[in-house]
Design a protein around this motif. Sequence first.
Motif, mmCIF file in Angstrom:
data_model
loop_
_atom_site.group_PDB
_atom_site.id
_atom_site.type_symbol
_atom_site.label_atom_id
_atom_site.label_comp_id
_atom_site.label_asym_id
_atom_site.label_seq_id
_atom_site.Cartn_x
_atom_site.Cartn_y
_atom_site.Cartn_z
ATOM 1 N N VAL A 70 0.844 -1.069 -0.170
ATOM 2 C CA VAL A 70 -0.120 -0.016 -0.038
ATOM 3 C C VAL A 70 1.143 1.379 -0.012
ATOM 4 O O VAL A 70 0.480 2.451 -0.907
ATOM 5 N N ILE A 71 2.259 1.187 0.657
ATOM 6 C CA ILE A 71 3.031 2.071 0.708
ATOM 7 C C ILE A 71 3.120 2.891 -0.641
ATOM 8 O O ILE A 71 3.344 3.807 -1.406
ATOM 9 N N GLY A 72 3.745 1.302 -0.994
ATOM 10 C CA GLY A 72 4.164 2.217 -2.762
ATOM 11 C C GLY A 72 2.306 2.418 -3.542
ATOM 12 O O GLY A 72 2.996 3.507 -4.313
ATOM 13 N N LEU A 73 0.905 1.707 -3.407
ATOM 14 C CA LEU A 73 0.434 1.680 -4.684
ATOM 15 C C LEU A 73 -0.469 3.626 -3.962
ATOM 16 O O LEU A 73 -0.406 4.544 -5.039
ATOM 17 N N GLN A 74 -0.080 3.669 -3.083
ATOM 18 C CA GLN A 74 -0.968 5.035 -2.271
ATOM 19 C C GLN A 74 0.465 6.244 -3.181
ATOM 20 O O GLN A 74 -0.036 7.694 -3.061
ATOM 21 N N LEU A 75 1.182 5.857 -2.830
ATOM 22 C CA LEU A 75 2.110 7.213 -4.164
ATOM 23 C C LEU A 75 2.493 7.214 -5.571
ATOM 24 O O LEU A 75 3.127 8.151 -6.035
ATOM 25 N N PHE A 76 1.709 6.186 -6.225
ATOM 26 C CA PHE A 76 1.440 6.112 -7.515
ATOM 27 C C PHE A 76 1.367 7.922 -8.264
ATOM 28 O O PHE A 76 1.707 8.227 -9.106
ATOM 29 N N PRO A 77 0.341 8.033 -7.564
ATOM 30 C CA PRO A 77 -1.264 9.704 -7.731
ATOM 31 C C PRO A 77 0.612 10.827 -7.849
ATOM 32 O O PRO A 77 0.448 11.370 -8.458
ATOM 33 N N ILE A 78 1.266 10.969 -6.999
ATOM 34 C CA ILE A 78 2.066 11.819 -6.351
ATOM 35 C C ILE A 78 3.108 11.987 -7.712
ATOM 36 O O ILE A 78 3.638 12.348 -8.191
ATOM 37 N N ALA A 79 3.487 10.351 -8.137
ATOM 38 C CA ALA A 79 4.500 10.285 -9.042
ATOM 39 C C ALA A 79 4.312 10.288 -10.437
ATOM 40 O O ALA A 79 4.669 11.627 -11.393
ATOM 41 N N TYR A 80 2.882 10.224 -10.504
ATOM 42 C CA TYR A 80 2.266 10.785 -11.906
ATOM 43 C C TYR A 80 1.766 11.953 -12.482
ATOM 44 O O TYR A 80 2.535 12.635 -12.976
ATOM 45 N N GLU A 81 1.827 12.338 -11.482
ATOM 46 C CA GLU A 81 1.921 14.489 -11.480
ATOM 47 C C GLU A 81 3.207 14.823 -11.520
ATOM 48 O O GLU A 81 3.056 16.019 -12.667
ATOM 49 N N TRP A 82 3.892 14.710 -10.908
ATOM 50 C CA TRP A 82 5.228 15.053 -10.851
ATOM 51 C C TRP A 82 5.644 15.002 -12.957
ATOM 52 O O TRP A 82 6.258 15.585 -13.497
ATOM 53 N N ALA A 83 5.431 13.049 -13.079
ATOM 54 C CA ALA A 83 5.483 12.836 -14.039
ATOM 55 C C ALA A 83 5.903 14.002 -15.069
ATOM 56 O O ALA A 83 5.256 14.328 -16.755
ATOM 57 N N GLY A 84 3.941 14.637 -14.810
ATOM 58 C CA GLY A 84 2.667 15.197 -16.225
ATOM 59 C C GLY A 84 2.953 16.752 -16.080
ATOM 60 O O GLY A 84 3.001 17.688 -17.376
#
Length: 446
Positions: A143-157
Motif C-alpha cells: 500500500v505504501i508503494g501504491l498510494q504514492l503512484f498518484p504523486i509520481a504521475y503528477e510530477w511526471a506530467g
Amino acid sequence: MNSAVHPVDQVLPLRQMLTLGLQHMAVSYIGAIAVPLIVASALKMSQADTVLLISTTLFCCGIATLMQTLGFWKFGVRLPILQGAAFSSVGPVIAIGSNPDVGVAGICGAVIGAGIFTMLVAPWVGRLRRLFPPVVTGCIVTVIGLQLFPIAYEWAGGGRNHSDFGAPGFLLVTLVVLAVILLVTRYGSPLLRNMSVLIGMLVGGGLAYALGMGNFHGVEEAPWLTVPVPFHFGVPTFALIPIATLVVVMIVQMVESMGLFVAIGDIVERPVEDRQVVAGLRANGLSSAIAGMFAAFPFIAFMENVGLVILTGVRSRWVVAVSGLMMCTVALIPKAGAIIASMPTAALGGAAVAMFGVVAAAGIQTLAKVDYERNRYNVLIVGFTIAAALVPVLSPALFHQLPAWSQPFLHSSVVIACLVSVGLNAALNGVGVPDAANGKTLHDVL
C-alpha cells in the motif's frame, strides 16, 4: 561466532556516504519543504517568515533523522529512515494557526504537547509489535508503494495544475530518467548502480532545462544564510483543544510509524523488536517536541526514502544519517536548498515512478511468501486491506460524510492498511508472535 557487520550498521567510505546521502536528500527535498510551504501560504506569512519556516523544518528534519538512524539511550529505531514533516498534520496545524486567539505560538505549544504525549505512551503502543506478521507487513509495504503512484504521475506530467500537464516533453524527460536508471543499474559499476537514481535525475534535469522546462529564479531570490532559532514566533502557548487536536494526529502517526518500522525492518532484513518500536516512537515524540520549539511540525518516516533503499540495495543507516546532516546544513544555506528545489518536476517524476514501483514490488514479494493454500483467511486479509486502503487514493470523497473525528484515520492509506490488516489478522488468524520455523503464530502452535 559470526562477527560480520550487518549491512544496516556498515560505515561506507566517506566519498560514497556523501554521494549516497545527497541522493537521499535530493529525492526527499520537495516533500520536506511542501508542508511548511502549504502552512505558510494558508496562514499568509511574509516571505521572510516563510523562508525561516522552511529552514526550521529542514533543520528539524535533519535532527529527527539523526535521532532515528543513530539513536541514543532509549531513543531511535536505528534503521535507515529519513524523517520528514507529516502531511497529516497540515489541516489541523492550519486550523489551529488560523484561530486569532491561538496563532503560531499556539501551534508550537500544541506540537510540543503532542510530542511529549507520544513519548509517554510509546512503551504501551510499542507492545503491539506482535500484531504485525508477514501478511500484515506485506500489505502495508504494498500500500505504501501504491498510494504514492498518484504523486509520481503528477510530477511526471509536469506538476499538479500545470497548464500543459502531460505534454510530450514532460513524458519524454520522465522516460529518459527511467531509461538511465535502468541502464546504470544494468551496466554500471557497483558504485554507479548505487547512485542510479541521482544520475537519472541529473540527466533528466539537464534534458528538461535544455527543453526550457526549468529556471533558477528561486536560487536568485533565496538568501545566502538563515539561522533557525527557537521561539522566533514567540513563547509557545499551551491550550487544551489545540494540544488534543494534535494528539489525535500523533496517535494516527504512531499507528503508521509502527507499521513503517516493522515493514522497513523486514525490507533491510533486520526485524524490529518491541523495544526498537518503542525507541522509534519515543524519537518521533522527542523530535516533534523539539520541532515545536522551532515552529516546525510533527515528524514521520519519509516513504520516498524507503524506495531508494530498496532500489539501490544500500541499507546503511549511516548513509541516511549523513543525509540528515546535509538537511541541517541546507537549512542554514537556503540557496543550496533552492538549487535542489529547482530540479524540474518531470525529472523527479521519473525517479519517483522507479522508487515507488520497487516499494510496491517489495510488498508483493513479502505477500508471495504468505501461505494462502493452508490458510484461506490470508487471501481475505490481503484483498480486504488493499481494497480499503486505496479508497483515499482512488475515491477520497467516499469517506467525507463520516464523522469529523474519524477523518484523520481515514486520510492515510497506510493507517487504513495498518488498522484493517491488523484487525482482520487478529480476528481470523489469532494474535501471537510469529514462529520463524513454520510461519505459524504461537496462538496456532498452542
